[in-house]
Design an enzyme around this catalytic site. Structure first.
Site, PDB file in Angstrom:
ATOM      1  N   LYS A 116       1.261   4.042  -3.091  1.00  9.89           N
ATOM      2  CA  LYS A 116       0.908   5.458  -2.948  1.00  9.89           C
ATOM      3  C   LYS A 116       2.115   6.350  -3.266  1.00  9.89           C
ATOM      4  CE  LYS A 116      -2.558   6.869  -1.910  1.00  9.89           C
ATOM      5  NZ  LYS A 116      -3.746   7.164  -2.753  1.00  9.89           N
ATOM      6  N   TYR A 130       0.811  -1.204   0.000  1.00 10.33           N
ATOM      7  CA  TYR A 130       0.000   0.000   0.000  1.00 10.33           C
ATOM      8  C   TYR A 130       0.854   1.268   0.000  1.00 10.33           C
ATOM      9  CZ  TYR A 130      -3.161   3.707   1.368  1.00 10.33           C
ATOM     10  OH  TYR A 130      -3.838   4.911   1.411  1.00 10.33           O
TER      11      TYR A 130
END
Ligand SMILES: NC(=O)c1ccc[n+]([C@@H]2O[C@H](COP(=O)([O-])OP(=O)(O)OC[C@H]3O[C@@H](n4cnc5c(N)ncnc54)[C@H](O)[C@@H]3O)[C@@H](O)[C@H]2O)c1
Ligand SMILES: CC(C)[C@@H](O)CC[C@@H](C)[C@H]1CC[C@H]2[C@@H]3[C@H](O)C=C4C[C@@H](O)CC[C@]4(C)[C@H]3CC[C@]12C
Length: 369
Positions: free
Chosen positions: A163, A159
């Site tokens: 990002k 994650y």
């Protein structure tokens, strides 16, 4: 500004517009952008609440689509003046594969950028995350840091990696020529842990507490502080950035801004109790019974169980090695860059944000877990 037809000429696209943050951005645009002619809401899963928005003066266009599909993104972007890209797979619980997280968060963002370039859309606001910075894999605290604070931003989890890659793509795209010869202006907003109406993790904690007889068990010392930010203020910052980006392109283009407000610095669990306490839950300190090494063991067992059960069912508890590490690492932000660059001030006070969130949790009680 008077509501007159000649002022309404802008077309906005919000990707992920039916998500926790996205819905607040959609509603904030309808309330605070008087130049809005058409608001396109692009999401994999459209919410039924969109129908109620179609009775106003703004044309609300619901588009069911997938950001990983370039042609669907290009069709949605074509003709838009501004794109606010919030769509993403927010998964730190092992629900999705690393490949899927990359596909949505990175490839999806590439598709949005290329769609802007191909169709001539000049303004792109990206919802990044504090996790682009940290906490890093070494567990270094980030204490009252800002956008310029040196910090070793090294990640392994899919994650934060996704990002960080997506944010870099957005910032690097700033200044690219779009169809028509003008330049693309981009910027990225980095919310810390968002809370407020619609926050699924808060709902999960509340239902967990109800199942445990009104108790939640403290796992993290109160001294480990996190910055949190109210969803309404994050939505407001997105709208304000979108409104100011054209006039202040030279200053704001290619910049990152942390999202912040007056929410107090507290441990993640203590902060949640600001809302769950008034709803009847209490936080029981069990750290003497459950020392940190035992928590680490439990988190590791959860990860092992998730891996073993995956062929049969999805087991994705809140506690895993990654969430424990993040929860147990101080990450607080202290900055005024957004105010200095585009005059941002929180729209909702801490008291108002807290009251609104408590009312929402109280309303959740009757909803299915
Ligand atoms: N929740 C937080 O604390 C937080 C903090 C910082 C940053 N963010 C960022 O804010 C954004 C929104 O997060 P959220 O908390 O509202 O999550 P959310 O899951 O509630 O919303 C994400 C939305 O994106 C949509 N989406 C997912 N995959 C898609 C795809 N392939 N195509 C089209 N739409 C897709 C989902 O259907 C959902 O409506 C994300 O980019 C996230 O990384 C969230
Ligand atoms: C089970 C206990 C250890 C409990 O305290 C775990 C809490 C844990 C689920 C949360 C603690 C910190 C949260 C993350 C943080 O607020 C920032 C985030 C960035 C954002 O982009 C996505 C959400 C998140 C990763 C958020 C997720 C939940 C926590 C890990």
């Amino acid at each position: 500004m008077a509501d007159s037809a000649e002022t309404r000429k802008l077309v906005y696209l919000v990707t992920g517009g039916c998500g926790f943050l996205g819905e607040h951005v959609v509603r904030m645009l309808l309330q605070r952008e008087p130049r809005l002619y058409e608001l396109r809401v692009f999401d994999l899963h459209l919410g039924p609440w969109l129908e109620e928005l179609k009775t106003g003066p703004v044309q609300v266009t619901a588009i069911q689509g997938d950001v990983t599909q370039a042609h669907e993104v290009a069709a949605a972007v074509a003709g838009a003046h501004v794109v606010i890209h919030t769509a993403g797979l927010v998964d730190v619980f092992g629900r999705a594969s690393p490949e899927t997280i990359y596909e949505v968060n990175v490839q999806g963002t590439k598709n949005v950028i290329e769609a802007c370039v191909q169709t001539g859309t000049r303004f792109l606001v990206y919802t990044s995350s504090m996790e682009v910075v940290g906490p890093n894999i070494k567990g270094h605290p980030f204490y009252r840091g800002n956008e310029d604070t040196p910090y070793e931003a090294i990640h392994r989890h899919p994650y934060p990696c996704s990002k960080a890659q997506a944010e870099r793509l957005v910032l690097e795209a700033n200044g690219r020529k779009v169809h028509g010869g003008l330049s693309l202006v981009t910027c990225a907003l980095r919310p810390t842990g968002i809370y407020g109406e619609g926050h699924q993790i808060m709902r999960d904690f509340y239902h967990q507490g109800l199942r445990l007889g009104g108790r939640l068990f403290r796992a993290i010392p109160a001294s480990v502080e996190h910055s949190r930010v109210y969803v309404g203020n994050v939505a407001w910052m997105h709208v304000l950035v979108a409104q100011e980006l054209e006039q202040r392109a030279a200053l704001m283009g290619g910049q990152v801004y942390f999202c912040y407000d007056e929410s107090p610095y507290k441990s993640y669990e203590d902060f949640n109790m600001e809302f769950l306490g008034p709803c009847g839950l209490r936080l029981v300190d069990t750290r003497l019974l459950v020392p940190y090494w035992l928590l680490m063991l439990l988190a590791t067992l959860n990860a092992l169980l998730q891996w073993l059960l995956r062929p049969l069912l999805l087991y994705a508890p809140l506690l895993n090695p990654y969430t424990l590490a993040v929860a147990n690492t101080t990450f607080t932000v202290s900055t005024d860059k957004a105010q200095r660059h585009f005059g941002y001030k929180p729209l909702f006070s801490w008291e108002d944000s807290r009251t609104r969130t408590i009312r929402w949790v109280q309303a959740v009680e009757g909803s299915a877990p």
